[in-house]
Design a protein around this motif. Structure first.
Motif, PDB file in Angstrom:
ATOM      1  N   ARG A  25      -6.779  18.326  43.583  1.00 33.33           N
ATOM      2  CA  ARG A  25      -5.646  18.494  42.669  1.00 33.33           C
ATOM      3  C   ARG A  25      -4.322  18.375  43.419  1.00 33.33           C
ATOM      4  NH1 ARG A  25      -1.541  22.196  40.915  1.00 33.33           N
ATOM      5  NH2 ARG A  25      -2.244  23.448  42.643  1.00 33.33           N
ATOM      6  N   HIS A  26      -4.241  19.020  44.585  1.00 35.47           N
ATOM      7  CA  HIS A  26      -3.021  18.911  45.395  1.00 35.47           C
ATOM      8  C   HIS A  26      -2.769  17.458  45.804  1.00 35.47           C
ATOM      9  CE1 HIS A  26      -2.050  23.097  45.633  1.00 35.47           C
ATOM     10  NE2 HIS A  26      -3.185  23.424  46.233  1.00 35.47           N
ATOM     11  N   GLY A  32       1.652  11.774  42.648  1.00 33.97           N
ATOM     12  CA  GLY A  32       2.449  11.585  41.437  1.00 33.97           C
ATOM     13  C   GLY A  32       1.711  11.760  40.124  1.00 33.97           C
ATOM     14  N   PHE A  33       0.477  12.194  40.174  1.00 32.67           N
ATOM     15  CA  PHE A  33      -0.290  12.400  38.943  1.00 32.67           C
ATOM     16  C   PHE A  33      -0.076  13.815  38.424  1.00 32.67           C
ATOM     17  CE2 PHE A  33      -2.569   9.102  41.266  1.00 32.67           C
ATOM     18  CZ  PHE A  33      -2.700   8.137  40.282  1.00 32.67           C
ATOM     19  N   SER A  34       0.008  13.941  37.127  1.00 32.57           N
ATOM     20  CA  SER A  34       0.152  15.245  36.486  1.00 32.57           C
ATOM     21  C   SER A  34      -1.091  15.529  35.659  1.00 32.57           C
ATOM     22  CB  SER A  34       1.368  15.264  35.567  1.00 32.57           C
ATOM     23  OG  SER A  34       2.542  15.025  36.300  1.00 32.57           O
ATOM     24  N   TYR A  35      -1.499  16.775  35.659  1.00 31.83           N
ATOM     25  CA  TYR A  35      -2.650  17.123  34.834  1.00 31.83           C
ATOM     26  C   TYR A  35      -2.195  17.475  33.427  1.00 31.83           C
ATOM     27  CZ  TYR A  35      -1.476  21.873  36.458  1.00 31.83           C
ATOM     28  OH  TYR A  35      -0.832  23.039  36.775  1.00 31.83           O
ATOM     29  N   VAL A  36      -3.085  17.276  32.480  1.00 30.73           N
ATOM     30  CA  VAL A  36      -2.798  17.527  31.068  1.00 30.73           C
ATOM     31  C   VAL A  36      -2.818  19.021  30.795  1.00 30.73           C
ATOM     32  CG1 VAL A  36      -3.610  17.119  28.704  1.00 30.73           C
ATOM     33  CG2 VAL A  36      -3.798  15.306  30.417  1.00 30.73           C
ATOM     34  N   LYS A  54      -5.886   7.134  33.895  1.00 29.80           N
ATOM     35  CA  LYS A  54      -4.999   5.989  33.697  1.00 29.80           C
ATOM     36  C   LYS A  54      -4.135   5.814  34.935  1.00 29.80           C
ATOM     37  CE  LYS A  54      -1.274   8.520  31.433  1.00 29.80           C
ATOM     38  NZ  LYS A  54      -0.390   8.588  30.298  1.00 29.80           N
ATOM     39  N   ASN A  55      -3.445   4.695  35.000  1.00 27.72           N
ATOM     40  CA  ASN A  55      -2.458   4.422  36.046  1.00 27.72           C
ATOM     41  C   ASN A  55      -2.973   4.629  37.462  1.00 27.72           C
ATOM     42  OD1 ASN A  55      -0.590   3.887  34.004  1.00 27.72           O
ATOM     43  ND2 ASN A  55       0.078   6.011  33.950  1.00 27.72           N
ATOM     44  N   GLY A  56      -4.177   4.161  37.741  1.00 28.97           N
ATOM     45  CA  GLY A  56      -4.690   4.202  39.108  1.00 28.97           C
ATOM     46  C   GLY A  56      -5.289   5.524  39.532  1.00 28.97           C
ATOM     47  N   LEU A  57      -5.574   6.402  38.604  1.00 21.67           N
ATOM     48  CA  LEU A  57      -6.156   7.694  38.968  1.00 21.67           C
ATOM     49  C   LEU A  57      -7.461   7.511  39.735  1.00 21.67           C
ATOM     50  CD1 LEU A  57      -6.023  10.836  38.741  1.00 21.67           C
ATOM     51  CD2 LEU A  57      -7.522  10.588  36.768  1.00 21.67           C
ATOM     52  N   GLN A  58      -8.345   6.638  39.255  1.00 22.70           N
ATOM     53  CA  GLN A  58      -9.635   6.459  39.914  1.00 22.70           C
ATOM     54  C   GLN A  58      -9.464   5.939  41.341  1.00 22.70           C
ATOM     55  OE1 GLN A  58     -12.671   7.539  38.663  1.00 22.70           O
ATOM     56  NE2 GLN A  58     -13.171   7.237  40.819  1.00 22.70           N
ATOM     57  N   SER A  59      -8.493   5.067  41.550  1.00 27.75           N
ATOM     58  CA  SER A  59      -8.218   4.567  42.906  1.00 27.75           C
ATOM     59  C   SER A  59      -7.791   5.704  43.823  1.00 27.75           C
ATOM     60  CB  SER A  59      -7.131   3.498  42.883  1.00 27.75           C
ATOM     61  OG  SER A  59      -7.581   2.362  42.194  1.00 27.75           O
ATOM     62  N   ALA A  60      -6.957   6.599  43.324  1.00 25.24           N
ATOM     63  CA  ALA A  60      -6.505   7.742  44.120  1.00 25.24           C
ATOM     64  C   ALA A  60      -7.672   8.677  44.434  1.00 25.24           C
ATOM     65  CB  ALA A  60      -5.398   8.483  43.383  1.00 25.24           C
ATOM     66  N   ILE A  61      -8.561   8.879  43.475  1.00 20.93           N
ATOM     67  CA  ILE A  61      -9.744   9.717  43.706  1.00 20.93           C
ATOM     68  C   ILE A  61     -10.633   9.063  44.766  1.00 20.93           C
ATOM     69  CG2 ILE A  61     -11.859  10.618  42.660  1.00 20.93           C
ATOM     70  CD1 ILE A  61     -10.225  10.824  40.009  1.00 20.93           C
TER      71      ILE A  61
END
Length: 73
Positions: A25-26, A32-36, A54-61
Motif C-alpha cells: 500500500r505504501h 501516485g495511486f489512491s485507494y478507494v 486502472k492506469n498501470g496499477l498491475q504494472s506497479a504491483i
C-alpha cells in the motif's frame, strides 16, 4: 444480492484489487495511486485497501513483486 467478497452481483470484482500488505500500500501510494476505501476482511479481520485496477496499477504491483523477489534472493 451480495457475494462473500462484499460486492453485489452487478459489480465486476476483477476491476478492484484488494491489497492486504501495508508495504505494498505504501509503495502504491508513493507511485501516485489512491485507494478507494479501506476495510476489514469479514472473517480474518485483516485490514485491506481497495484499489481500482486502472492506469498501470498491475504494472506497479508487478514491479513491487519483482523488487521483493530480488531482495529475498
Amino acid at each position: 444480492m451480495t457475494n462473500t467478497d462484499g460486492f453485489t452481483d452487478m459489480t465486476p470484482a476483477h476491476t478492484y484489487f484488494f491489497c492486504y500488505s501495508l508495504d505494498l500500500r505504501h509503495y502504491l501510494k508513493r507511485r501516485g495511486f489512491s485507494y478507494v476505501c479501506t476495510g476489514l476482511h469479514p472473517k480474518t479481520k485483516r485490514q485491506f485497501w481497495l484499489f481500482e485496477r486502472k492506469n498501470g496499477l498491475q504494472s506497479a504491483i508487478d514491479e513491487y513483486n519483482e523488487i521483493i523477489h530480488e531482495r529475498r534472493a
